[in-house]
Design a protein around this motif. Structure first.
Motif, PDB file in Angstrom:
ATOM      1  N   LEU A  37     -10.954   9.191   8.756  1.00  8.61           N
ATOM      2  CA  LEU A  37     -11.759   9.287   7.521  1.00  8.61           C
ATOM      3  C   LEU A  37     -11.763   8.280   7.053  1.00  8.61           C
ATOM      4  N   ILE A  38     -12.336   7.560   6.330  1.00  5.91           N
ATOM      5  CA  ILE A  38     -12.345   5.883   5.872  1.00  5.91           C
ATOM      6  C   ILE A  38     -12.557   6.688   3.904  1.00  5.91           C
ATOM      7  N   ASP A  39     -12.165   6.847   2.742  1.00  6.07           N
ATOM      8  CA  ASP A  39     -12.708   7.434   1.941  1.00  6.07           C
ATOM      9  C   ASP A  39     -12.870   6.118   0.296  1.00  6.07           C
ATOM     10  N   LEU A  40     -14.205   5.811   1.000  1.00 10.09           N
ATOM     11  CA  LEU A  40     -14.918   4.669   0.630  1.00 10.09           C
ATOM     12  C   LEU A  40     -15.216   4.691  -0.503  1.00 10.09           C
ATOM     13  N   ASP A  41     -15.061   5.435  -1.598  1.00  8.79           N
ATOM     14  CA  ASP A  41     -15.760   6.467  -2.654  1.00  8.79           C
ATOM     15  C   ASP A  41     -14.655   6.416  -3.779  1.00  8.79           C
ATOM     16  N   PRO A  42     -14.796   5.387  -4.540  1.00  7.32           N
ATOM     17  CA  PRO A  42     -13.802   5.474  -6.029  1.00  7.32           C
ATOM     18  C   PRO A  42     -13.882   6.301  -6.614  1.00  7.32           C
ATOM     19  N   GLN A  43     -14.424   7.832  -6.685  1.00  7.16           N
ATOM     20  CA  GLN A  43     -13.930   8.993  -7.083  1.00  7.16           C
ATOM     21  C   GLN A  43     -13.213   9.618  -6.222  1.00  7.16           C
ATOM     22  N   GLU A  54      -2.495  12.017  -4.979  1.00  6.11           N
ATOM     23  CA  GLU A  54      -1.985  11.449  -5.064  1.00  6.11           C
ATOM     24  C   GLU A  54      -1.295  10.770  -4.182  1.00  6.11           C
ATOM     25  N   PRO A  55      -1.696   9.092  -3.666  1.00  5.59           N
ATOM     26  CA  PRO A  55      -1.202   8.961  -2.456  1.00  5.59           C
ATOM     27  C   PRO A  55      -0.782   7.603  -2.914  1.00  5.59           C
ATOM     28  N   GLU A  56       0.604   7.161  -2.222  1.00  9.88           N
ATOM     29  CA  GLU A  56       1.640   6.365  -2.618  1.00  9.88           C
ATOM     30  C   GLU A  56       0.638   5.000  -2.336  1.00  9.88           C
ATOM     31  N   ARG A  57       0.175   4.572  -1.026  1.00 11.52           N
ATOM     32  CA  ARG A  57      -0.731   3.461  -0.763  1.00 11.52           C
ATOM     33  C   ARG A  57      -2.259   3.751  -0.422  1.00 11.52           C
ATOM     34  N   THR A  58      -3.132   3.269  -1.140  1.00 15.53           N
ATOM     35  CA  THR A  58      -4.608   3.562  -1.136  1.00 15.53           C
ATOM     36  C   THR A  58      -5.623   2.844   0.205  1.00 15.53           C
ATOM     37  N   LEU A  59      -6.819   2.120  -0.091  1.00 16.47           N
ATOM     38  CA  LEU A  59      -7.849   1.089   0.206  1.00 16.47           C
ATOM     39  C   LEU A  59      -7.735   0.153  -0.594  1.00 16.47           C
ATOM     40  N   ALA A  60      -7.426   0.197  -1.715  1.00 17.03           N
ATOM     41  CA  ALA A  60      -7.336  -0.400  -2.986  1.00 17.03           C
ATOM     42  C   ALA A  60      -6.258  -1.863  -2.282  1.00 17.03           C
ATOM     43  N   LEU A  73      -2.583   5.325   6.205  1.00 16.88           N
ATOM     44  CA  LEU A  73      -3.117   6.210   6.589  1.00 16.88           C
ATOM     45  C   LEU A  73      -1.852   6.900   6.591  1.00 16.88           C
ATOM     46  N   GLN A  74      -2.334   8.514   6.614  1.00 19.82           N
ATOM     47  CA  GLN A  74      -2.251   9.781   6.373  1.00 19.82           C
ATOM     48  C   GLN A  74      -2.761  11.045   7.443  1.00 19.82           C
ATOM     49  N   GLU A  75      -2.042  11.346   7.576  1.00 18.48           N
ATOM     50  CA  GLU A  75      -2.048  12.576   8.772  1.00 18.48           C
ATOM     51  C   GLU A  75      -2.732  13.977   8.164  1.00 18.48           C
ATOM     52  N   CYS A  76      -4.072  14.249   8.336  1.00 20.52           N
ATOM     53  CA  CYS A  76      -4.110  15.630   7.849  1.00 20.52           C
ATOM     54  C   CYS A  76      -4.883  16.586   8.583  1.00 20.52           C
ATOM     55  N   ASP A  77      -3.931  17.789   9.393  1.00 19.29           N
ATOM     56  CA  ASP A  77      -4.442  18.792  10.188  1.00 19.29           C
ATOM     57  C   ASP A  77      -5.659  17.761  11.781  1.00 19.29           C
ATOM     58  N   GLY A  78      -4.366  16.625  12.223  1.00 18.70           N
ATOM     59  CA  GLY A  78      -5.068  16.051  12.895  1.00 18.70           C
ATOM     60  C   GLY A  78      -6.284  15.132  12.815  1.00 18.70           C
ATOM     61  N   LEU A  79      -6.753  14.717  11.561  1.00 22.89           N
ATOM     62  CA  LEU A  79      -6.753  13.427  11.255  1.00 22.89           C
ATOM     63  C   LEU A  79      -6.290  12.361  11.251  1.00 22.89           C
ATOM     64  N   GLN A  80      -6.622  11.254  11.096  1.00 19.90           N
ATOM     65  CA  GLN A  80      -6.246  10.010  10.148  1.00 19.90           C
ATOM     66  C   GLN A  80      -6.675   9.486   8.959  1.00 19.90           C
ATOM     67  N   VAL A  81      -6.302   9.508   7.488  1.00 19.45           N
ATOM     68  CA  VAL A  81      -7.239   9.648   6.408  1.00 19.45           C
ATOM     69  C   VAL A  81      -6.779   7.786   6.548  1.00 19.45           C
ATOM     70  N   ALA A  82      -7.465   7.235   5.745  1.00 19.46           N
ATOM     71  CA  ALA A  82      -7.934   6.297   4.679  1.00 19.46           C
ATOM     72  C   ALA A  82      -8.093   6.416   3.253  1.00 19.46           C
ATOM     73  N   PRO A  83      -6.919   7.164   2.072  1.00 20.39           N
ATOM     74  CA  PRO A  83      -7.452   8.162   1.511  1.00 20.39           C
ATOM     75  C   PRO A  83      -7.862   6.268   0.167  1.00 20.39           C
ATOM     76  N   GLY A  84      -9.195   6.435  -0.948  1.00 27.60           N
ATOM     77  CA  GLY A  84      -9.542   5.879  -1.805  1.00 27.60           C
ATOM     78  C   GLY A  84      -8.749   6.206  -3.029  1.00 27.60           C
ATOM     79  N   SER A  85      -9.377   5.502  -4.049  1.00 27.93           N
ATOM     80  CA  SER A  85      -8.797   5.048  -5.483  1.00 27.93           C
ATOM     81  C   SER A  85     -10.112   5.085  -6.050  1.00 27.93           C
ATOM     82  N   ASN A  86      -9.395   5.686  -7.678  1.00 24.84           N
ATOM     83  CA  ASN A  86     -10.451   5.014  -8.676  1.00 24.84           C
ATOM     84  C   ASN A  86     -10.314   3.216  -8.476  1.00 24.84           C
TER      85      ASN A  86
END
Length: 249
Positions: A37-43, A54-60, A73-86
């Motif tokens: 999952l890619i969180d591309l939304d600044p929100q 409060e992810p240490e590293r984000t898509l930015a 990338l971070q693991e969440c219940d079997g999903l890999q996630v690229a966190p977003g940020s403001n």
């Protein structure tokens, strides 16, 4: 085999876009698929909804070249996630003057291996970040509420996809429209559903995502609805959607 990249897009906020990205992704994972999952939304609503407050590293950090995509990338219940940020707001401003500014995300995603599906939660606007997502994607999924104003927005989205297809990504296609927050007791829902069937050429998934309190509660616990309450209507609906999506040509 390369991953199928899917943009989940709606240019209006509060349309179930983030909810659909998370729960369709989770349902695909439950069906044995490897999902990013890619969180591309600044929100960063997707990140927050999965407990990444409060992810240490984000898509930015990837856009600015400080880290590669696999590094964040971070693991969440079997999903890999690229966190977003403001900070993605600043990234977007800096992209404006860059050469090939529409292809940044496409290049970043080429660094990822081992996924069957990559789902991108796009910003609720036609921004440069959204254009990046559409340029990188094979498919588009459009969550749609049964409200009058969303019909106007649907036309705008379809025009945007058409423009991207003609200029930046000839392979892009609309995989389908997902009816969300559905309440068959409302006359308006039935009227809009009938209008869609008569006037929209794109696929409308048969699986409806019903109004469900568990869908609203799940983000408070940092989980998809399938992990929060697998017996809920929300979990059943998204699992049904995932099966229909996989079967669709």
């Amino acid at each position: 085999m390369a991953a199928t990249i899917v943009s989940v897009i709606n240019q209006k906020g509060g349309t179930g876009k983030t909810t659909t990205t998370i729960n369709l992704g989770s349902a695909l994972q439950k069906l044995g698929k490897r999902v990013l999952l890619i969180d591309l939304d600044p929100q960063a609503n997707l990140s927050y909804s999965l407990g990444l407050t409060e992810p240490e590293r984000t898509l930015a950090d990837v856009f600015t070249g400080q880290h590669s995509l696999p590094d964040i990338l971070q693991e969440c219940d079997g999903l890999q996630v690229a966190p977003g940020s403001n900070e993605l707001v600043d990234v977007e401003i800096s992209l404006v003057g860059q050469e090939s500014r529409e292809q940044f995300l496409q290049s970043m995603l080429q660094e990822t291996k081992g996924f069957d599906y990559i789902l991108i939660d796009c910003p609720p606007s036609l921004s440069l970040l959204t254009v990046n997502a559409l340029t990188a994607s094979h498919e588009v999924i459009i969550p749609l509420q049964m409200e009058v104003l969303t019909l106007q927005g649907l036309g705008q989205i379809l025009n945007t996809v058409k423009q991207i297809k003609s200029t930046l990504n000839p392979a892009l296609k609309v995989k389908g429209i997902v009816v969300v927050m559905y309440d068959k007791r409302r006359k308006l829902s039935l009227e809009i559903e009938e209008y869609l069937q008569d006037n929209v050429e794109e696929r409308i998934f048969k699986q409806r995502i019903r109004l469900n309190v568990k869908l609203a509660e799940a983000p408070s616990f940092g989980k998809s609805v399938l992990d929060y309450d697998s017996a809920s209507n929300g979990a059943k609906d998204y699992l049904g959607l995932a099966k229909e999506y996989l079967a669709a040509k």
